[in-house]
Design a protein around this motif. Sequence first.
Motif, short mmCIF file in Angstrom:
data_model
loop_
_atom_site.label_atom_id
_atom_site.label_comp_id
_atom_site.label_asym_id
_atom_site.label_seq_id
_atom_site.Cartn_x
_atom_site.Cartn_y
_atom_site.Cartn_z
N PRO A 1 12.58 3.36 3.44
CA PRO A 1 13.48 2.21 3.65
C PRO A 1 12.86 0.91 3.18
CG PRO A 1 12.56 2.99 5.74
CD PRO A 1 12.22 4.02 4.70
N ASN A 2 11.53 0.81 3.28
CA ASN A 2 10.78 -0.32 2.73
C ASN A 2 9.34 0.12 2.56
OD1 ASN A 2 9.12 -1.06 5.20
ND2 ASN A 2 11.20 -1.29 6.02
N LEU A 3 8.58 -0.68 1.89
CA LEU A 3 7.19 -0.33 1.61
C LEU A 3 6.21 -1.10 2.50
CD1 LEU A 3 7.34 -0.11 -2.29
CD2 LEU A 3 7.37 1.75 -0.63
N GLN A 4 6.71 -1.52 3.66
CA GLN A 4 5.86 -2.19 4.63
C GLN A 4 5.10 -1.15 5.46
OE1 GLN A 4 8.42 -4.68 6.98
NE2 GLN A 4 8.79 -6.13 5.33
N CYS A 5 3.88 -1.49 5.85
CA CYS A 5 3.11 -0.60 6.71
C CYS A 5 1.96 -1.38 7.33
CB CYS A 5 2.57 0.60 5.94
SG CYS A 5 1.47 0.18 4.58
N ASN B 1 -3.05 -3.81 6.05
CA ASN B 1 -4.44 -3.41 5.80
C ASN B 1 -4.44 -2.35 4.70
OD1 ASN B 1 -6.20 -4.47 8.31
ND2 ASN B 1 -4.23 -3.73 9.09
N ILE B 2 -5.54 -2.25 3.98
CA ILE B 2 -5.72 -1.18 3.00
C ILE B 2 -7.05 -0.50 3.30
CG2 ILE B 2 -5.95 -0.57 0.56
CD1 ILE B 2 -4.39 -3.11 -0.12
N THR C 1 -4.75 -9.50 1.93
CA THR C 1 -4.71 -8.28 2.76
C THR C 1 -6.12 -7.75 2.97
OG1 THR C 1 -2.53 -7.70 1.87
CG2 THR C 1 -3.79 -5.95 2.94
N PRO C 2 -6.54 -7.54 4.21
CA PRO C 2 -7.87 -6.98 4.45
C PRO C 2 -8.02 -5.61 3.78
CG PRO C 2 -6.95 -7.85 6.49
CD PRO C 2 -5.84 -7.87 5.47
N LEU C 3 -9.09 -5.46 3.03
CA LEU C 3 -9.40 -4.20 2.36
C LEU C 3 -10.65 -3.62 2.98
CD1 LEU C 3 -9.20 -2.05 0.13
CD2 LEU C 3 -10.34 -3.66 -1.41
N TRP C 4 -10.54 -2.41 3.49
CA TRP C 4 -11.65 -1.74 4.16
C TRP C 4 -12.13 -0.59 3.28
CZ3 TRP C 4 -12.55 -4.71 8.32
CH2 TRP C 4 -11.48 -5.44 8.85
N VAL C 5 -13.34 -0.70 2.79
CA VAL C 5 -13.91 0.32 1.90
C VAL C 5 -14.91 1.15 2.71
CG1 VAL C 5 -15.22 0.75 -0.20
CG2 VAL C 5 -13.59 -1.17 -0.11
N HIS D 1 -6.17 -9.95 15.02
CA HIS D 1 -6.21 -10.84 13.86
C HIS D 1 -5.82 -10.13 12.57
CE1 HIS D 1 -10.22 -9.05 14.38
NE2 HIS D 1 -10.38 -9.14 13.08
N HIS D 2 -5.51 -8.82 12.67
CA HIS D 2 -5.02 -8.14 11.49
C HIS D 2 -3.53 -7.85 11.63
CE1 HIS D 2 -9.02 -7.93 10.00
NE2 HIS D 2 -9.45 -7.14 10.96
#
Length: 241
Positions: free
Chosen positions: A60-64, A117-118, A156-160, A240-241
Amino acid sequence: MKYFFTFTLLMSWWLTSAQTATPTIVIKAAIPFEHADELPWLTRYQKDINYYQKQNKRLPNLQCDALFLGSSSINMWDSIYEDFGPLQLIRRSYGGATLRDMIYNYPTIAKGYQPKNIVLYVENDLGTHKEGVNAVQCFDLFRILIGKLKAEYPNTPLWVLSLKPSPHKAHQLADQLLVNAFLQQNAELQGYTYIDITSVMYDAQGQLRTDIFKEDELHLNAEGYKLWTAILKPILTAPHH
């Protein structure tokens, strides 16, 4: 037909001393890296990509709350949706994924989403097989993919996640540790957060736990994923995320 990826690695080492007033020393080295990939190798997981293209049209959307990208360690996380509930996840991973074909498949697996977040985990580029690369080249590939993600999702916070040790890939441990060190050193420069998910995989004696792997001694079992969830869930659910 061949696709050529030519990358230049810029390594910066910050050498500081807490006991002295020694100024920060920055050492820069350019290392050329050229690698040729056969198109069939890059497209060997096209069925997965086709599936994700269909899934994207059905959403329905690409939000997550979190977009999970990566290889089999993400793809075989069978309880991932339950483990991170009530967060809404989108998972775009496939077994055997490497950074190179993820860069190639970027438009489908990573472009156009609206994540809070990613999370990124990939470990398959290293190796002595035909398409394997060394630690420096692997890190360079990480930089390229991370650069694309940060350009598209600057806020967007990116967590590697660190590359995980395993009995099956024990011969790669030195290279894995080197890649992890590079990723940790580079985090501030590229604007992502490095997450160590390896230390919890060792027992009190410093031995890699064998009870957290499946029979293949490579992929995590439910107990192993509990360890990862305990680290990641508080991060992804933080206010905070």
